[in-house]
Write an enzyme that holds these catalytic residues in place. Structure first.
Site, PDB file in Angstrom:
ATOM      1  N   HIS A 102       0.786  -1.237   0.000  1.00 32.65           N
ATOM      2  CA  HIS A 102       0.000   0.000   0.000  1.00 32.65           C
ATOM      3  C   HIS A 102       0.813   1.281   0.000  1.00 32.65           C
ATOM      4  O   HIS A 102       0.238   2.363  -0.024  1.00 32.65           O
ATOM      5  CB  HIS A 102      -0.929   0.038   1.223  1.00 32.65           C
ATOM      6  N   LYS A 110      -8.598  14.432   3.373  1.00 35.87           N
ATOM      7  CA  LYS A 110      -7.777  13.218   3.470  1.00 35.87           C
ATOM      8  C   LYS A 110      -6.909  13.404   4.703  1.00 35.87           C
ATOM      9  O   LYS A 110      -6.865  14.492   5.285  1.00 35.87           O
ATOM     10  CB  LYS A 110      -6.911  13.038   2.224  1.00 35.87           C
ATOM     11  N   ARG A 111      -6.187  12.342   5.116  1.00 33.85           N
ATOM     12  CA  ARG A 111      -5.285  12.499   6.250  1.00 33.85           C
ATOM     13  C   ARG A 111      -4.277  13.622   5.967  1.00 33.85           C
ATOM     14  O   ARG A 111      -3.860  13.818   4.825  1.00 33.85           O
ATOM     15  CB  ARG A 111      -4.564  11.169   6.530  1.00 33.85           C
ATOM     16  N   LYS A 159       0.816  14.548   0.875  1.00 30.40           N
ATOM     17  CA  LYS A 159      -0.475  14.882   0.274  1.00 30.40           C
ATOM     18  C   LYS A 159      -0.587  16.373  -0.053  1.00 30.40           C
ATOM     19  O   LYS A 159      -1.531  16.820  -0.694  1.00 30.40           O
ATOM     20  CB  LYS A 159      -1.622  14.441   1.191  1.00 30.40           C
ATOM     21  N   THR A 167      -8.410   6.732  -2.955  1.00 28.98           N
ATOM     22  CA  THR A 167      -9.765   6.253  -3.248  1.00 28.98           C
ATOM     23  C   THR A 167     -10.765   7.403  -3.103  1.00 28.98           C
ATOM     24  O   THR A 167     -11.838   7.372  -3.724  1.00 28.98           O
ATOM     25  CB  THR A 167     -10.174   5.097  -2.316  1.00 28.98           C
ATOM     26  N   LYS A 209     -14.308   8.607  -5.292  1.00 26.10           N
ATOM     27  CA  LYS A 209     -15.601   8.977  -4.696  1.00 26.10           C
ATOM     28  C   LYS A 209     -16.063  10.323  -5.245  1.00 26.10           C
ATOM     29  O   LYS A 209     -17.239  10.496  -5.592  1.00 26.10           O
ATOM     30  CB  LYS A 209     -15.487   9.032  -3.166  1.00 26.10           C
TER      31      LYS A 209
END
Length: 843
Positions: free
Chosen positions: A378, A569-570, A575, A677, A681
């Site tokens: 992952h 998101k986290r 990110k 993911t 969405k």
């Protein structure tokens, strides 16, 4: 604007929620009243909203149990190959609405509850999220369970029943503060304790090599108590099981010979054993080598493998020989999927059981183990890879350490035979890393102990083969696969966006809910005026609804006609929430510089949790809230720009915000986000994506056409080239005036006037050691955001791109992902057989 229908009025017009037959409605009402009556007779005589929630949950649960029992009976008789999905996280969210949707009960419940003078949505809001995950990895496991049940696979999710899930996030004075998530406080109506299947798990002790095999002696025992949760497929009467283990001390715990006399202390010390399932480690993409975490990993693996072997032995076509040592057929009846390296101990544990307990020959045992296990990688971030100190293993799991050494030795002998004299390759490929602290590389253990290794998006799987596990790929290329992630369209379209689901059903029927590729049938409608209007109207209604929610819950007023620019998101440096911050401040400066100019109004929403020990992530949250304090109160800006930090982002919050988004931010440095993911969405829910060519964004652009996403920035090749030549942030800072202004404002205290040095750590990181190259993508990002504004000014053209995206999102269903796992890794076929419902007698 006309006042939209209330949600309850609208929901009753929605066909996909199941026709509410009069009989069904009467039955639900009767059952609801019965459950409510029994609750109240026991305790009080005034019902609270929570009493109503539990009465409804138990009513819906009643519809599950018959199907659940029948499904398990069906598996016992047919004895299919069983799939065991092992994960330390299952981020399930709420269960009530999902169960009603999958059982086709939603309209009946809605009507029954309405007739009783209650509001279904209000009751749904009472349920706690099951927050047994950090983010993508745990939510993926939840989507996979939904798809496996919907595809009729005999699948089981195995994990830990954490007493405390992911912390609740409070924002106080702009800072994140954590509080414990006591999600079981009022009880969990969906779980069933199964004390009859309680199993012992051993820790510590010593190993003795005797004439009749190896013995692991003088261990400490902790009991694993299973709790089962039903997992219903979509309208196929299949109900699978998620089994989560809870730690219990045995009754003689600490009351053996040594502790004579201190009975009270011995009983109090039971907590030490039971702490194993107390709390979820709140790190996303970061390895923290704590002993308690290693205990959790072995706990879930040891309990699960005993359960798997018990079920294998007692199954109809399992072992018939009296001593039950025929494990030849084990890989034909059992598939174990390792969700990242967290359950990697399955490999040595299965070896231990086969060799030490079942007396299977070593080479045979290794063949069985490899054929049974498969590993999903992952992440490629080095700080996330699990590397456990050998010293910790020696103490906690001495036999497993011996097995790992032996497995590694055979593996290295094999490598040496294939690449004679290449000692550096041997060093790189050893599961044991030498150094000041000898460590076990769990990812490499997974690769040698599995018959299949997969990444979670095409670009990620290529990086896995050619970088992370390059040496292993050269040894066994056939082992490496790609399985691009997906999301369940039941929760992430039908449940969270019924308005959109309904207008799609009107055009193409409802088969797309179990075959999302059918959304392609919307392609001819891209220029259909009426459909364009319908899609835009649904989005506007979702925005109004979310605005009302934000105002009610967080007392913030936002402009529902502004662009909803959403980044949830986290919180993590890779990110690049900081890149978003730089854009916000740039936009702010442009508005202040030229207040008379026309700007596209935006509401920028950023949300997500920071790991409690991750200082930089917590600083990023403080920066976002500080920017908001300045921007939102500046009269020059008005409602052309608002910055909102979305507190306590979680599954149930995602279900509200995602359908309302216009723009989805997916802006990680190329090569760092394995898949993502959330990106999927947003796509299926009618937002456009601004993103880098990273993770599944690449495949989203391929499906919808790159011109229908806002793609910007460096590609993986550019990042690699920059790593070679060296990234110099200062060069961008000095060359780009707008960037310099933004950084000077952050470092000069413009956003923290009471504490001018507040953000010095952020600025220092960005200027001198930014592994994720924020400045390198700044210009391209700002230019790309200008293109976003330009298109948003033309609502019709914007909506056409939205329709194109929705129509091309079919690949990103977890049904497609699981079908690929089933055929290409597990060796089973999905089935559309509908098990007869409980009210139909069995043949």
């Amino acid at each position: 604007m006309a006042v939209p229908l209330t949600d309850s009025e609208k929901r009753k017009q929605i066909s996909v929620r199941g026709i509410a037959g009069l009989g069904d409605v009467a039955e639900v009402r009767k059952s609801f009243n019965r459950h409510l009556h029994f609750t109240l007779v026991k305790d009080r005589n005034v019902a609270t909203p929570r009493d109503y929630f539990f009465a409804l949950a138990h009513t819906v649960r009643d519809h599950l149990v018959g199907r659940w029992i029948r499904t398990q009976q069906y598996y016992y008789e047919k004895d299919p190959k069983r799939i065991y999905y092992l994960s330390l996280e299952f981020y399930m969210g709420r269960t009530l609405q999902n169960t009603m949707v999958n059982l086709g009960l939603q309209n009946a419940c809605d009507e029954a509850i309405y007739q009783l003078g209650l509001d279904l949505e209000e009751l749904e809001e009472i349920e706690e999220d099951a927050g047994l995950g950090n983010g993508g990895l745990g939510r993926l496991a939840a989507c996979f369970l939904d798809s496996m049940a919907t595809l009729g696979l005999a699948a089981y999710g195995y994990g830990i029943r954490y007493e405390f899930g992911i912390f609740n996030q409070k924002i106080i004075n702009g800072w994140q503060v954590e509080e414990a998530d006591d999600w079981l406080r009022y009880g969990n109506p969906w779980e069933k304790a199964r004390p009859e299947y309680m199993l012992p798990v051993h820790f510590y002790g010593r190993v003795e090599h005797t004439a009749d095999g190896v013995k692991w002696l003088d261990t400490q025992v902790v009991l694993a108590m299973p709790y089962d949760t039903p997992v219903p497929g979509y309208k196929n009467n299949t109900v699978n099981t998620m089994r989560l283990w809870s730690a219990k001390a045995p009754n003689d715990f600490n009351l053996q010979e040594f502790n004579v006399g201190d009975y009270i202390q011995a009983v109090l010390d039971r907590n030490l054993a039971e702490n194993i399932s107390r709390v979820l480690y709140p790190n996303d993409n970061f390895f923290e080598g704590k002993e308690l975490r290693l205990k959790q990993e072995y706990f879930v693996v040891a309990a699960t493998l005993q359960d798997i072997i018990r079920r294998f032995k007692s199954s109809k076509f399992g072992c018939r020989d009296p001593v039950r040592t025929c494990f030849e057929t084990f890989p034909d009846k059992v598939a174990i999927q390792l969700n990242d390296t967290h359950p990697a101990l399955s490999i040595p544990e299965l070896m231990r059981i086969l060799v030490d307990v079942e007396k299977v020959d070593w080479d045979k045992a290794w063949e069985i183990t490899r054929k049974t296990c498969a590993y999903t990688n992952h992440t490629v971030l080095p700080e996330a890879l699990e590397r456990w100190p050998v010293s910790m293993f020696e103490k906690l799991l001495p036999r497993h350490l011996e097995i790992i050494y032996a497995v590694n030795q055979k593996h290295l002998d094999n490598v040496a035979a294939m690449f004679p004299g290449d000692v550096d390759r041997l060093r790189r490929m050893s599961v044991i890393e030498e150094g000041d602290c000898k460590r076990i590389n769990m990812a490499q253990l997974c690769v040698i102990g599995s018959h299949a290794v997969n990444g979670v998006a095409r670009i990620h799987s290529e990086i896995v083969k050619h970088s992370v596990f390059k040496d292993f790929y050269e040894l066994e290329p056939e082992k490496f696969q790609n399985k691009t992630n997906g999301i369940t369209p039941r929760r992430w379209l039908l449940l969270c966006n019924p308005g959109l689901a309904e207008i799609i059903v009107e055009k193409i029927g409802e088969d797309f809910l179990t075959d999302l590729s059918q959304l392609k049938k919307l392609l001819p409608l891209i220029n259909d005026e009426a459909f364009i209007r319908d899609v835009a109207k649904v989005k506007q209604e979702n925005k109004l609804k979310f605005s009302a929610f934000l105002e009610q819950e967080y007392k913030v007023k936002i402009n529902p006609s502004s662009m909803f620019d959403v980044h949830v998101k986290r919180i993590h440096e890779y990110k690049r929430q900081l890149l978003n911050c730089l854009h916000i401040i740039t936009l702010y400066n442009r508005i202040r510089k030229d207040p008379g100019k026309s700007f596209v109004p935006r509401t920028v929403m950023i949300g997500g949790k920071a790991a409690p020990g991750y200082h930089m992530a917590k600083m990023i949250i403080k920066l976002v809230t500080s920017i908001g304090n300045v921007v939102n109160q500046d009269p020059v800006v008005g409602d052309r720009l608002k910055v909102i930090f979305l507190e306590n982002y979680r599954v149930s919050f995602a279900e509200k915000v995602i359908p309302s988004a216009d723009l989805s931010q997916q802006i990680s440095t190329a090569g760092t986000e394995a898949s993502g993911t959330g990106n999927m969405k947003f796509m299926v829910n009618g937002a456009l994506t601004i993103g880098t060519m990273d993770g599944a964004n690449v495949e989203m652009a391929e499906e919808a056409g790159e011109e229908n996403l806002f793609i910007f920035g460096m590609r993986v090749e550019d990042v690699e080239a920059m790593d070679k030549k060296g990234y110099n942030a200062k060069e961008y800072y000095e060359r780009i005036p707008e960037l310099k202004q933004v950084i000077d404002q952050i470092s000069g205290g413009f956003f923290s006037p009471k504490d001018p040095d507040c953000f010095k750590d952020i600025v220092n990181m960005l200027m001198h050691h930014d592994r994720f190259k924020v400045f390198a993508d700044y210009e391209a990002y700002i230019q790309c955001q200008a293109k976003v504004d330009q298109l948003y000014r033309n609502p019709k053209e914007w909506t056409k791109k939205v329709i194109k995206n929705i129509a091309c999102s079919g690949k990103f269903s977890s049904d497609r992902t699981i079908t690929e796992y089933a055929r290409e890794i597990w060796g089973v076929e999905p089935s559309d057989v509908k098990i007869p419902p409980p009210n139909v007698p069995r043949e």
